[in-house]
Design an enzyme around this catalytic site. Structure first.
Site, PDB file in Angstrom:
ATOM      1  N   TRP A 105      32.823  47.226  37.581  1.00  0.00           N
ATOM      2  CA  TRP A 105      33.778  47.498  36.498  1.00  0.00           C
ATOM      3  C   TRP A 105      33.676  46.452  35.408  1.00  0.00           C
ATOM      4  CZ3 TRP A 105      34.920  52.241  36.445  1.00  0.00           C
ATOM      5  CH2 TRP A 105      35.149  52.958  37.624  1.00  0.00           C
ATOM      6  N   ASP A 175      41.379  43.096  33.430  1.00  0.00           N
ATOM      7  CA  ASP A 175      41.449  44.431  34.024  1.00  0.00           C
ATOM      8  C   ASP A 175      42.086  44.236  35.401  1.00  0.00           C
ATOM      9  OD1 ASP A 175      41.064  46.846  35.281  1.00  0.00           O
ATOM     10  OD2 ASP A 175      38.888  46.925  34.966  1.00  0.00           O
ATOM     11  N   LYS A 199      45.755  53.429  41.230  1.00  0.00           N
ATOM     12  CA  LYS A 199      45.604  52.664  42.465  1.00  0.00           C
ATOM     13  C   LYS A 199      46.961  52.182  42.975  1.00  0.00           C
ATOM     14  CE  LYS A 199      41.059  52.490  41.189  1.00  0.00           C
ATOM     15  NZ  LYS A 199      40.281  52.235  39.980  1.00  0.00           N
TER      16      LYS A 199
HETATM   17  C1  PLP Z   1      39.284  52.309  39.072  1.00  0.00           C
HETATM   18  C2  PLP Z   1      38.974  51.167  38.177  1.00  0.00           C
HETATM   19  C3  PLP Z   1      38.597  51.338  36.835  1.00  0.00           C
HETATM   20  C4  PLP Z   1      38.395  52.709  36.217  1.00  0.00           C
HETATM   21  O1  PLP Z   1      39.589  53.256  35.853  1.00  0.00           O
HETATM   22  P1  PLP Z   1      39.666  54.656  35.071  1.00  0.00           P
HETATM   23  O2  PLP Z   1      41.137  54.787  34.907  1.00  0.00           O
HETATM   24  O3  PLP Z   1      39.047  55.688  35.936  1.00  0.00           O
HETATM   25  O4  PLP Z   1      38.945  54.508  33.787  1.00  0.00           O
HETATM   26  C5  PLP Z   1      38.373  50.223  36.067  1.00  0.00           C
HETATM   27  N1  PLP Z   1      38.495  48.985  36.581  1.00  0.00           N
HETATM   28  C6  PLP Z   1      38.836  48.780  37.870  1.00  0.00           C
HETATM   29  C7  PLP Z   1      38.959  47.377  38.387  1.00  0.00           C
HETATM   30  C8  PLP Z   1      39.079  49.861  38.700  1.00  0.00           C
HETATM   31  O5  PLP Z   1      39.416  49.658  39.983  1.00  0.00           O
END
Ligand code: PLP
Length: 364
Positions: A105, A175, A199
Protein backbone atom coordinates in the site's frame (compact mmCIF):
# COMPACT_ATOMS: atom_id res chain seq x y z
CA UNK A 1 -31.61 -12.28 14.81
CA UNK A 2 -31.68 -15.01 17.43
CA UNK A 3 -29.38 -18.02 17.13
CA UNK A 4 -27.76 -16.81 13.94
CA UNK A 5 -24.64 -18.77 13.10
CA UNK A 6 -21.73 -16.36 12.64
CA UNK A 7 -18.52 -17.44 10.90
CA UNK A 8 -15.08 -17.06 12.45
CA UNK A 9 -14.41 -14.13 10.15
CA UNK A 10 -10.71 -13.32 9.65
CA UNK A 11 -11.20 -11.48 6.36
CA UNK A 12 -8.62 -8.79 5.55
CA UNK A 13 -11.17 -6.28 4.25
CA UNK A 14 -14.05 -5.79 3.99
CA UNK A 15 -14.07 -7.58 7.30
CA UNK A 16 -16.03 -8.43 10.41
CA UNK A 17 -18.55 -5.99 11.87
CA UNK A 18 -19.90 -6.29 15.41
CA UNK A 19 -23.00 -8.48 15.51
CA UNK A 20 -24.86 -5.91 17.60
CA UNK A 21 -24.25 -3.31 14.87
CA UNK A 22 -25.66 -5.60 12.19
CA UNK A 23 -28.68 -6.25 14.40
CA UNK A 24 -29.27 -2.58 15.13
CA UNK A 25 -29.12 -1.75 11.41
CA UNK A 26 -31.49 -4.60 10.68
CA UNK A 27 -33.96 -3.49 13.36
CA UNK A 28 -34.24 0.05 12.00
CA UNK A 29 -33.76 -0.72 8.32
CA UNK A 30 -37.34 -0.47 7.06
CA UNK A 31 -38.40 2.34 9.38
CA UNK A 32 -35.66 4.69 10.51
CA UNK A 33 -36.72 6.71 13.56
CA UNK A 34 -40.41 6.49 12.70
CA UNK A 35 -39.96 8.07 9.26
CA UNK A 36 -41.45 5.11 7.39
CA UNK A 37 -38.26 4.93 5.29
CA UNK A 38 -34.79 3.49 5.67
CA UNK A 39 -31.82 5.78 6.27
CA UNK A 40 -30.81 5.03 2.64
CA UNK A 41 -34.03 6.58 1.38
CA UNK A 42 -33.91 9.98 3.05
CA UNK A 43 -32.32 13.17 1.73
CA UNK A 44 -28.73 13.84 2.70
CA UNK A 45 -29.91 17.43 3.25
CA UNK A 46 -32.62 16.42 5.75
CA UNK A 47 -32.30 17.22 9.43
CA UNK A 48 -32.55 13.50 10.19
CA UNK A 49 -29.50 12.68 8.10
CA UNK A 50 -27.69 15.77 9.31
CA UNK A 51 -28.03 14.42 12.85
CA UNK A 52 -26.55 11.06 11.80
CA UNK A 53 -23.68 12.77 9.99
CA UNK A 54 -22.74 15.16 12.79
CA UNK A 55 -23.18 12.52 15.48
CA UNK A 56 -20.71 10.29 13.61
CA UNK A 57 -18.20 13.15 13.40
CA UNK A 58 -18.50 13.98 17.09
CA UNK A 59 -18.19 10.32 18.15
CA UNK A 60 -15.05 10.02 16.02
CA UNK A 61 -13.57 13.15 17.62
CA UNK A 62 -14.43 11.95 21.11
CA UNK A 63 -13.22 8.35 20.78
CA UNK A 64 -10.01 9.07 18.86
CA UNK A 65 -9.28 12.21 20.96
CA UNK A 66 -9.04 14.46 17.93
CA UNK A 67 -8.02 17.99 18.94
CA UNK A 68 -10.14 21.03 18.04
CA UNK A 69 -7.85 22.22 15.25
CA UNK A 70 -8.61 19.21 13.03
CA UNK A 71 -11.32 18.63 10.43
CA UNK A 72 -13.06 15.26 10.07
CA UNK A 73 -14.21 14.40 6.54
CA UNK A 74 -16.12 11.52 4.95
CA UNK A 75 -14.99 11.11 1.35
CA UNK A 76 -15.32 8.50 -1.38
CA UNK A 77 -12.83 6.76 -3.65
CA UNK A 78 -11.26 4.71 -0.87
CA UNK A 79 -7.80 5.09 0.61
CA UNK A 80 -6.62 4.67 -2.98
CA UNK A 81 -7.96 8.08 -3.98
CA UNK A 82 -6.15 9.57 -0.98
CA UNK A 83 -2.90 8.25 -2.49
CA UNK A 84 -3.57 10.83 -5.23
CA UNK A 85 -5.31 13.61 -3.28
CA UNK A 86 -2.48 13.93 -0.77
CA UNK A 87 0.19 14.85 -3.35
CA UNK A 88 -2.25 16.81 -5.51
CA UNK A 89 -3.07 19.03 -2.56
CA UNK A 90 0.27 19.19 -0.74
CA UNK A 91 3.14 18.37 -3.09
CA UNK A 92 3.80 21.76 -4.65
CA UNK A 93 6.21 22.22 -7.58
CA UNK A 94 9.76 22.73 -6.30
CA UNK A 95 8.98 20.65 -3.19
CA UNK A 96 9.70 17.00 -2.44
CA UNK A 97 7.63 14.46 -0.52
CA UNK A 98 9.18 11.63 1.53
CA UNK A 99 7.69 8.11 1.62
CA UNK A 100 8.44 5.20 3.96
CA UNK A 101 8.01 2.04 1.91
CA UNK A 102 6.81 -0.71 4.22
CA UNK A 103 4.53 -2.71 1.95
CA UNK A 104 2.30 -2.81 -1.11
CA UNK A 105 0.00 0.00 0.00
CA UNK A 106 2.82 2.43 0.70
CA UNK A 107 4.36 1.52 -2.67
CA UNK A 108 1.03 2.37 -4.31
CA UNK A 109 0.86 5.70 -2.48
CA UNK A 110 4.46 6.44 -3.57
CA UNK A 111 3.63 5.63 -7.20
CA UNK A 112 0.79 8.18 -7.26
CA UNK A 113 2.98 10.85 -5.65
CA UNK A 114 5.63 10.33 -8.34
CA UNK A 115 3.01 10.92 -11.03
CA UNK A 116 2.08 14.22 -9.38
CA UNK A 117 5.53 15.54 -8.50
CA UNK A 118 8.85 14.90 -6.84
CA UNK A 119 8.65 12.05 -4.32
CA UNK A 120 11.50 10.09 -2.77
CA UNK A 121 12.11 7.12 -0.49
CA UNK A 122 12.79 7.93 3.19
CA UNK A 123 13.20 4.25 4.14
CA UNK A 124 12.23 0.83 2.84
CA UNK A 125 11.96 -2.72 4.14
CA UNK A 126 11.69 -4.24 0.68
CA UNK A 127 15.00 -6.08 1.24
CA UNK A 128 13.23 -8.68 3.41
CA UNK A 129 9.84 -8.69 1.64
CA UNK A 130 8.61 -6.01 4.05
CA UNK A 131 8.98 -8.10 7.19
CA UNK A 132 9.79 -5.15 9.47
CA UNK A 133 9.26 -1.46 10.18
CA UNK A 134 12.47 0.56 9.76
CA UNK A 135 13.96 2.06 12.92
CA UNK A 136 12.97 5.69 13.41
CA UNK A 137 16.69 6.57 13.31
CA UNK A 138 16.92 5.03 9.82
CA UNK A 139 14.41 7.44 8.24
CA UNK A 140 16.18 9.85 5.89
CA UNK A 141 14.25 12.93 4.88
CA UNK A 142 14.96 16.61 4.38
CA UNK A 143 13.54 19.18 6.76
CA UNK A 144 12.07 21.12 3.84
CA UNK A 145 10.03 18.16 2.57
CA UNK A 146 6.37 18.81 1.74
CA UNK A 147 5.48 15.92 4.07
CA UNK A 148 6.55 12.48 5.28
CA UNK A 149 4.13 9.64 4.46
CA UNK A 150 3.84 6.42 6.45
CA UNK A 151 1.48 3.43 6.39
CA UNK A 152 0.87 2.73 10.08
CA UNK A 153 -0.20 -0.88 9.56
CA UNK A 154 0.80 -3.04 6.61
CA UNK A 155 -2.25 -5.16 6.00
CA UNK A 156 -0.63 -7.59 3.57
CA UNK A 157 2.68 -8.21 5.35
CA UNK A 158 1.41 -7.99 8.94
CA UNK A 159 3.69 -5.28 10.30
CA UNK A 160 2.73 -2.20 12.29
CA UNK A 161 4.54 0.91 13.49
CA UNK A 162 4.97 0.66 17.28
CA UNK A 163 5.96 4.32 17.63
CA UNK A 164 5.74 7.23 15.25
CA UNK A 165 8.48 9.60 14.11
CA UNK A 166 8.79 13.11 15.56
CA UNK A 167 8.94 15.07 12.33
CA UNK A 168 9.22 18.62 13.68
CA UNK A 169 8.12 21.07 11.02
CA UNK A 170 7.64 18.37 8.35
CA UNK A 171 3.94 17.38 8.21
CA UNK A 172 3.42 13.70 9.02
CA UNK A 173 0.75 12.05 6.85
CA UNK A 174 -0.49 8.52 7.53
CA UNK A 175 -2.53 5.84 5.82
CA UNK A 176 -4.23 4.26 8.86
CA UNK A 177 -6.71 2.17 6.89
CA UNK A 178 -6.06 -1.08 8.70
CA UNK A 179 -5.35 -0.01 12.28
CA UNK A 180 -7.39 3.12 12.84
CA UNK A 181 -9.18 3.09 16.19
CA UNK A 182 -7.43 -0.12 17.23
CA UNK A 183 -5.06 1.66 19.63
CA UNK A 184 -4.74 5.10 21.22
CA UNK A 185 -2.85 7.55 18.99
CA UNK A 186 -1.42 10.98 19.73
CA UNK A 187 -3.20 12.73 16.86
CA UNK A 188 -1.20 15.91 17.38
CA UNK A 189 1.84 14.22 15.80
CA UNK A 190 -0.02 13.94 12.50
CA UNK A 191 -1.03 16.60 10.02
CA UNK A 192 -3.31 14.28 8.09
CA UNK A 193 -4.65 10.75 8.61
CA UNK A 194 -6.77 8.81 6.14
CA UNK A 195 -8.46 5.42 6.25
CA UNK A 196 -10.84 3.42 4.12
CA UNK A 197 -13.68 2.38 6.45
CA UNK A 198 -13.90 -1.28 5.55
CA UNK A 199 -11.40 -2.68 8.07
CA UNK A 200 -12.16 -1.11 11.43
CA UNK A 201 -14.86 1.49 10.89
CA UNK A 202 -17.73 0.10 8.89
CA UNK A 203 -18.64 -1.00 5.38
CA UNK A 204 -16.64 -0.02 2.28
CA UNK A 205 -17.58 3.16 0.46
CA UNK A 206 -16.59 5.76 3.06
CA UNK A 207 -13.09 7.12 3.54
CA UNK A 208 -12.28 8.96 6.73
CA UNK A 209 -9.89 11.92 6.58
CA UNK A 210 -8.65 13.74 9.68
CA UNK A 211 -6.68 16.86 8.76
CA UNK A 212 -5.13 19.71 10.71
CA UNK A 213 -6.19 23.17 9.60
CA UNK A 214 -2.66 24.57 9.27
CA UNK A 215 -1.91 21.92 6.63
CA UNK A 216 -5.26 22.42 4.88
CA UNK A 217 -4.45 26.12 4.54
CA UNK A 218 -1.40 25.19 2.47
CA UNK A 219 -3.36 23.07 -0.02
CA UNK A 220 -3.19 23.77 -3.74
CA UNK A 221 -6.21 26.02 -4.47
CA UNK A 222 -6.23 25.31 -8.22
CA UNK A 223 -7.53 21.76 -8.28
CA UNK A 224 -10.54 20.11 -9.81
CA UNK A 225 -13.37 20.69 -7.36
CA UNK A 226 -13.84 17.12 -6.13
CA UNK A 227 -10.08 16.57 -5.66
CA UNK A 228 -9.62 19.56 -3.39
CA UNK A 229 -9.84 19.01 0.38
CA UNK A 230 -11.03 22.60 0.64
CA UNK A 231 -14.27 21.74 -1.17
CA UNK A 232 -15.10 19.04 1.34
CA UNK A 233 -14.10 21.11 4.37
CA UNK A 234 -16.24 24.04 3.24
CA UNK A 235 -19.27 21.79 2.73
CA UNK A 236 -18.94 19.49 5.78
CA UNK A 237 -18.38 16.58 3.32
CA UNK A 238 -21.69 17.36 1.58
CA UNK A 239 -20.55 19.08 -1.59
CA UNK A 240 -22.17 16.16 -3.39
CA UNK A 241 -24.20 13.23 -2.08
CA UNK A 242 -22.12 11.52 0.60
CA UNK A 243 -22.21 7.74 1.16
CA UNK A 244 -25.12 8.08 3.58
CA UNK A 245 -25.60 4.45 4.53
CA UNK A 246 -21.87 3.97 5.13
CA UNK A 247 -21.73 7.03 7.37
CA UNK A 248 -24.73 5.76 9.32
CA UNK A 249 -23.06 2.36 9.75
CA UNK A 250 -19.83 4.01 10.86
CA UNK A 251 -21.84 5.85 13.49
CA UNK A 252 -23.19 2.54 14.79
CA UNK A 253 -19.68 1.03 14.87
CA UNK A 254 -18.38 4.05 16.82
CA UNK A 255 -21.26 3.75 19.27
CA UNK A 256 -20.25 0.11 19.74
CA UNK A 257 -16.60 1.13 20.35
CA UNK A 258 -17.86 3.52 23.02
CA UNK A 259 -19.91 0.76 24.66
CA UNK A 260 -16.79 -1.44 24.76
CA UNK A 261 -15.09 1.23 26.88
CA UNK A 262 -13.50 3.27 24.10
CA UNK A 263 -10.18 2.93 22.32
CA UNK A 264 -8.10 2.12 25.42
CA UNK A 265 -10.31 -0.87 26.21
CA UNK A 266 -10.40 -1.95 22.55
CA UNK A 267 -6.59 -1.80 22.46
CA UNK A 268 -6.23 -4.05 25.51
CA UNK A 269 -8.65 -6.47 23.94
CA UNK A 270 -6.70 -6.41 20.66
CA UNK A 271 -3.42 -7.12 22.48
CA UNK A 272 -4.98 -10.14 24.19
CA UNK A 273 -6.52 -11.43 20.94
CA UNK A 274 -3.30 -11.16 18.93
CA UNK A 275 -1.29 -12.75 21.75
CA UNK A 276 -3.40 -15.92 21.48
CA UNK A 277 -2.21 -16.44 17.92
CA UNK A 278 1.35 -15.10 18.21
CA UNK A 279 1.98 -17.20 21.33
CA UNK A 280 0.81 -20.25 19.42
CA UNK A 281 3.22 -19.47 16.59
CA UNK A 282 6.10 -18.91 19.04
CA UNK A 283 5.36 -22.07 21.01
CA UNK A 284 5.13 -24.25 17.88
CA UNK A 285 8.91 -24.82 17.61
CA UNK A 286 8.97 -23.72 14.00
CA UNK A 287 5.85 -25.56 12.83
CA UNK A 288 4.32 -22.10 12.28
CA UNK A 289 6.66 -19.32 11.20
CA UNK A 290 5.62 -15.67 11.52
CA UNK A 291 6.42 -13.43 8.54
CA UNK A 292 6.81 -10.22 10.56
CA UNK A 293 9.87 -9.63 12.68
CA UNK A 294 8.66 -9.85 16.30
CA UNK A 295 9.40 -6.17 17.06
CA UNK A 296 7.23 -5.12 14.11
CA UNK A 297 4.24 -7.42 14.57
CA UNK A 298 0.80 -6.12 13.75
CA UNK A 299 -2.08 -6.52 16.19
CA UNK A 300 -4.48 -6.48 13.24
CA UNK A 301 -3.01 -8.79 10.58
CA UNK A 302 -1.14 -11.88 11.72
CA UNK A 303 0.87 -13.45 8.87
CA UNK A 304 2.43 -16.88 9.11
CA UNK A 305 3.66 -19.80 7.05
CA UNK A 306 3.88 -23.54 7.50
CA UNK A 307 6.67 -25.94 6.48
CA UNK A 308 5.52 -26.43 2.88
CA UNK A 309 2.89 -25.15 0.48
CA UNK A 310 1.27 -28.55 0.58
CA UNK A 311 0.89 -28.34 4.35
CA UNK A 312 -0.47 -24.80 4.03
CA UNK A 313 -3.10 -26.02 1.56
CA UNK A 314 -4.12 -28.74 3.99
CA UNK A 315 -4.25 -26.25 6.88
CA UNK A 316 -6.44 -23.85 4.91
CA UNK A 317 -8.76 -26.59 3.69
CA UNK A 318 -9.29 -28.00 7.18
CA UNK A 319 -9.68 -24.51 8.63
CA UNK A 320 -12.41 -23.81 6.10
CA UNK A 321 -14.25 -26.98 7.09
CA UNK A 322 -13.93 -25.98 10.74
CA UNK A 323 -15.73 -22.68 10.04
CA UNK A 324 -12.82 -20.24 9.62
CA UNK A 325 -13.08 -17.66 6.84
CA UNK A 326 -10.39 -15.48 5.25
CA UNK A 327 -7.23 -17.20 6.49
CA UNK A 328 -5.51 -17.32 3.09
CA UNK A 329 -2.42 -15.14 2.94
CA UNK A 330 -2.06 -12.49 0.26
CA UNK A 331 -0.25 -13.88 -2.80
CA UNK A 332 2.76 -11.60 -2.21
CA UNK A 333 3.50 -13.31 1.13
CA UNK A 334 1.79 -16.67 0.65
CA UNK A 335 0.80 -18.84 3.57
CA UNK A 336 -1.80 -17.63 6.02
CA UNK A 337 -3.09 -14.39 7.42
CA UNK A 338 -5.52 -13.91 10.28
CA UNK A 339 -6.97 -10.41 10.38
CA UNK A 340 -8.14 -9.76 13.92
CA UNK A 341 -9.70 -6.31 13.57
CA UNK A 342 -11.62 -4.61 16.39
CA UNK A 343 -14.87 -6.45 15.66
CA UNK A 344 -13.31 -9.93 15.63
CA UNK A 345 -14.28 -11.48 18.97
CA UNK A 346 -11.79 -12.98 21.44
CA UNK A 347 -13.59 -16.32 21.05
CA UNK A 348 -12.72 -16.40 17.33
CA UNK A 349 -9.00 -15.99 18.15
CA UNK A 350 -9.27 -18.60 20.89
CA UNK A 351 -10.90 -20.99 18.41
CA UNK A 352 -8.12 -20.31 15.91
CA UNK A 353 -5.50 -21.01 18.56
CA UNK A 354 -7.17 -24.31 19.47
CA UNK A 355 -7.40 -25.24 15.80
CA UNK A 356 -3.71 -24.43 15.19
CA UNK A 357 -2.59 -26.54 18.14
CA UNK A 358 -4.75 -29.45 17.06
CA UNK A 359 -3.55 -29.22 13.46
CA UNK A 360 0.07 -29.20 14.59
CA UNK A 361 -0.45 -32.32 16.77
CA UNK A 362 -2.02 -34.15 13.85
CA UNK A 363 0.57 -33.13 11.27
CA UNK A 364 3.87 -32.88 13.10
C1 PLP B 1 -7.17 -1.81 2.33
C2 PLP B 1 -6.10 -0.77 2.33
C3 PLP B 1 -6.02 0.23 1.35
C4 PLP B 1 -6.96 0.28 0.16
O1 PLP B 1 -8.15 0.86 0.51
P1 PLP B 1 -9.29 1.14 -0.58
O2 PLP B 1 -10.33 1.77 0.28
O3 PLP B 1 -9.68 -0.16 -1.18
O4 PLP B 1 -8.74 2.07 -1.60
C5 PLP B 1 -5.03 1.17 1.45
N1 PLP B 1 -4.14 1.14 2.46
C6 PLP B 1 -4.18 0.18 3.41
C7 PLP B 1 -3.16 0.20 4.52
C8 PLP B 1 -5.15 -0.80 3.37
O5 PLP B 1 -5.19 -1.75 4.31
Amino acid sequence: MLNVKRAYNFNAGPSALPLSVIEKAQAELADFKGLGMSVMEISHRSKDFDAVHNQTISLMKELFRIPENYEVLFLQGGASLQFAMVPLNFLAPGKKAAYCLTGSWSEKAFKEAKIVGDAYEAASSKDTNYSYIPALSALKYDQDSAYLHITTNNTIFGTEWQEYPETGSVPLIADMSSDILSRPVDISKFSLIYAGAQKNLGPSGVTLVIARRDLLEKANPKLLTMLSYGTHVKNNSMFNTPPTFGIYMMGLVLQWVKEQGGVDAIYKHNVAKAALVYDTIDASEGFYKGHARPDSRSLMNITFRLGSEELEKKFLAEAKTAGFVGLNGHRSVGGCRASAYNAVPYEACQALKDFMIKFQKENN
